[in-house]
Design a protein around this motif. Structure first.
Motif, PDB file in Angstrom:
ATOM      1  N   MET A 177       0.836  -1.166   0.000  1.00 18.25           N
ATOM      2  CA  MET A 177       0.000   0.000   0.000  1.00 18.25           C
ATOM      3  C   MET A 177       0.889   1.240   0.000  1.00 18.25           C
ATOM      4  O   MET A 177       1.932   1.259   0.638  1.00 18.25           O
ATOM      5  CB  MET A 177      -0.902   0.001   1.233  1.00 18.25           C
ATOM      6  CG  MET A 177      -1.916  -1.130   1.237  1.00 18.25           C
ATOM      7  SD  MET A 177      -2.888  -1.181   2.766  1.00 18.25           S
ATOM      8  CE  MET A 177      -1.751  -2.055   3.827  1.00 18.25           C
ATOM      9  N   ARG A 178       0.426   2.249  -0.718  1.00 22.24           N
ATOM     10  CA  ARG A 178       1.184   3.495  -0.765  1.00 22.24           C
ATOM     11  C   ARG A 178       0.524   4.535   0.142  1.00 22.24           C
ATOM     12  O   ARG A 178      -0.690   4.620   0.223  1.00 22.24           O
ATOM     13  CB  ARG A 178       1.265   4.028  -2.192  1.00 22.24           C
ATOM     14  CG  ARG A 178       2.108   3.146  -3.094  1.00 22.24           C
ATOM     15  CD  ARG A 178       2.265   3.709  -4.478  1.00 22.24           C
ATOM     16  NE  ARG A 178       0.986   4.126  -5.035  1.00 22.24           N
ATOM     17  CZ  ARG A 178       0.838   5.087  -5.951  1.00 22.24           C
ATOM     18  NH1 ARG A 178       1.880   5.716  -6.423  1.00 22.24           N
ATOM     19  NH2 ARG A 178      -0.351   5.399  -6.407  1.00 22.24           N
ATOM     20  N   ILE A 238       6.383   9.842  -0.375  1.00 22.02           N
ATOM     21  CA  ILE A 238       5.496   8.755  -0.781  1.00 22.02           C
ATOM     22  C   ILE A 238       6.139   7.472  -0.270  1.00 22.02           C
ATOM     23  O   ILE A 238       7.294   7.175  -0.600  1.00 22.02           O
ATOM     24  CB  ILE A 238       5.315   8.680  -2.314  1.00 22.02           C
ATOM     25  CG1 ILE A 238       4.810  10.018  -2.875  1.00 22.02           C
ATOM     26  CG2 ILE A 238       4.387   7.522  -2.686  1.00 22.02           C
ATOM     27  CD1 ILE A 238       3.418  10.392  -2.445  1.00 22.02           C
ATOM     28  N   LEU A 239       5.401   6.748   0.569  1.00 17.86           N
ATOM     29  CA  LEU A 239       5.914   5.541   1.203  1.00 17.86           C
ATOM     30  C   LEU A 239       5.195   4.306   0.685  1.00 17.86           C
ATOM     31  O   LEU A 239       3.994   4.347   0.426  1.00 17.86           O
ATOM     32  CB  LEU A 239       5.713   5.615   2.724  1.00 17.86           C
ATOM     33  CG  LEU A 239       6.204   6.877   3.439  1.00 17.86           C
ATOM     34  CD1 LEU A 239       5.842   6.817   4.914  1.00 17.86           C
ATOM     35  CD2 LEU A 239       7.682   7.067   3.239  1.00 17.86           C
ATOM     36  N   GLN A 240       5.926   3.216   0.558  1.00 16.27           N
ATOM     37  CA  GLN A 240       5.362   1.895   0.250  1.00 16.27           C
ATOM     38  C   GLN A 240       5.479   1.094   1.537  1.00 16.27           C
ATOM     39  O   GLN A 240       6.585   0.775   1.967  1.00 16.27           O
ATOM     40  CB  GLN A 240       6.157   1.222  -0.874  1.00 16.27           C
ATOM     41  CG  GLN A 240       5.653  -0.145  -1.263  1.00 16.27           C
ATOM     42  CD  GLN A 240       4.357  -0.058  -2.054  1.00 16.27           C
ATOM     43  OE1 GLN A 240       4.212   0.755  -2.941  1.00 16.27           O
ATOM     44  NE2 GLN A 240       3.408  -0.896  -1.715  1.00 16.27           N
ATOM     45  N   ARG A 255      -1.468   9.494   5.105  1.00 15.68           N
ATOM     46  CA  ARG A 255      -2.742   9.119   4.493  1.00 15.68           C
ATOM     47  C   ARG A 255      -2.490   8.131   3.365  1.00 15.68           C
ATOM     48  O   ARG A 255      -1.577   8.315   2.556  1.00 15.68           O
ATOM     49  CB  ARG A 255      -3.451  10.337   3.919  1.00 15.68           C
ATOM     50  CG  ARG A 255      -3.825  11.335   5.008  1.00 15.68           C
ATOM     51  CD  ARG A 255      -4.359  12.617   4.467  1.00 15.68           C
ATOM     52  NE  ARG A 255      -5.615  12.422   3.746  1.00 15.68           N
ATOM     53  CZ  ARG A 255      -6.226  13.424   3.119  1.00 15.68           C
ATOM     54  NH1 ARG A 255      -5.729  14.639   3.122  1.00 15.68           N
ATOM     55  NH2 ARG A 255      -7.355  13.192   2.498  1.00 15.68           N
ATOM     56  N   GLN A 256      -3.329   7.097   3.315  1.00 19.16           N
ATOM     57  CA  GLN A 256      -3.194   6.107   2.252  1.00 19.16           C
ATOM     58  C   GLN A 256      -3.654   6.721   0.938  1.00 19.16           C
ATOM     59  O   GLN A 256      -4.644   7.471   0.889  1.00 19.16           O
ATOM     60  CB  GLN A 256      -4.030   4.858   2.551  1.00 19.16           C
ATOM     61  CG  GLN A 256      -3.782   3.735   1.577  1.00 19.16           C
ATOM     62  CD  GLN A 256      -4.483   2.444   1.960  1.00 19.16           C
ATOM     63  OE1 GLN A 256      -5.068   2.347   3.033  1.00 19.16           O
ATOM     64  NE2 GLN A 256      -4.418   1.470   1.097  1.00 19.16           N
ATOM     65  N   LEU A 257      -2.926   6.413  -0.138  1.00 11.70           N
ATOM     66  CA  LEU A 257      -3.297   6.884  -1.459  1.00 11.70           C
ATOM     67  C   LEU A 257      -4.373   6.007  -2.052  1.00 11.70           C
ATOM     68  O   LEU A 257      -4.375   4.776  -1.856  1.00 11.70           O
ATOM     69  CB  LEU A 257      -2.085   6.892  -2.396  1.00 11.70           C
ATOM     70  CG  LEU A 257      -0.942   7.834  -2.020  1.00 11.70           C
ATOM     71  CD1 LEU A 257       0.233   7.650  -2.959  1.00 11.70           C
ATOM     72  CD2 LEU A 257      -1.405   9.276  -2.024  1.00 11.70           C
ATOM     73  N   GLU A 258      -5.281   6.605  -2.784  1.00 12.00           N
ATOM     74  CA  GLU A 258      -6.275   5.827  -3.533  1.00 12.00           C
ATOM     75  C   GLU A 258      -5.551   5.176  -4.701  1.00 12.00           C
ATOM     76  O   GLU A 258      -4.843   5.839  -5.450  1.00 12.00           O
ATOM     77  CB  GLU A 258      -7.384   6.749  -4.084  1.00 12.00           C
ATOM     78  CG  GLU A 258      -8.295   7.305  -3.031  1.00 12.00           C
ATOM     79  CD  GLU A 258      -9.284   6.264  -2.511  1.00 12.00           C
ATOM     80  OE1 GLU A 258      -9.469   5.209  -3.139  1.00 12.00           O
ATOM     81  OE2 GLU A 258      -9.884   6.537  -1.467  1.00 12.00           O
ATOM     82  N   GLU A 259      -5.694   3.885  -4.833  1.00 11.38           N
ATOM     83  CA  GLU A 259      -5.048   3.162  -5.921  1.00 11.38           C
ATOM     84  C   GLU A 259      -6.048   2.978  -7.061  1.00 11.38           C
ATOM     85  O   GLU A 259      -7.239   2.836  -6.807  1.00 11.38           O
ATOM     86  CB  GLU A 259      -4.565   1.793  -5.419  1.00 11.38           C
ATOM     87  CG  GLU A 259      -3.575   1.869  -4.268  1.00 11.38           C
ATOM     88  CD  GLU A 259      -2.217   2.412  -4.644  1.00 11.38           C
ATOM     89  OE1 GLU A 259      -1.894   2.526  -5.836  1.00 11.38           O
ATOM     90  OE2 GLU A 259      -1.457   2.751  -3.715  1.00 11.38           O
TER      91      GLU A 259
END
Length: 118
Positions: free
Chosen positions: A1-2, A81-83, A112-116
């Motif tokens: 998750m990013r 931006i983190l993975q 905050r999690q990015l929308e994929e």
């Protein structure tokens, strides 16, 4: 998750002269560690607020305003931006980033999690 980590600070509470050489070295070490671990996908600090431009939408009309913005009490100073495998892991990395800033800085790291894409 990013995840996106937004680094926010009150410019009036930041140390004069910005980050010290020692802090920049510590940030470099952590960035290197995060990159080797495959966690850090991208990061950057942002140029001063005086160089920014805001485009505001209200009532269907857009207004372009150049900085600085006097009403800003907290600004975004940078991002990463983190993975990560989980939100908890992303929060842990953000906490480590804040910790190296020590007692001189007052900052917030919003994670905050990015929308994929579907």
């Amino acid at each position: 998750m990013r995840y996106m980590m937004l680094l926010k600070l009150d410019p009036s509470a930041a140390p004069s002269g910005g980050p010290s050489e020692e802090l920049m070295e510590e940030m470099g070490k952590l960035i290197e560690e995060m990159t080797r671990a495959g966690v850090l996908l991208d990061t950057a600090g942002l140029r001063p607020l005086e160089e920014s431009t805001a485009i505001r939408l209200a009532g269907g009309r857009q207004t372009v305003v150049d900085g600085p913005f006097t009403e800003s009490k907290e600004i975004v100073g940078g991002y990463a931006i983190l993975q990560a495998k989980s939100k908890e892991e992303a929060v842990e990395w953000a906490s480590r980033f804040l910790a190296i800033h020590g007692d001189e800085w007052e900052m917030t790291a919003e994670v905050r999690q990015l929308e994929e894409p579907a």
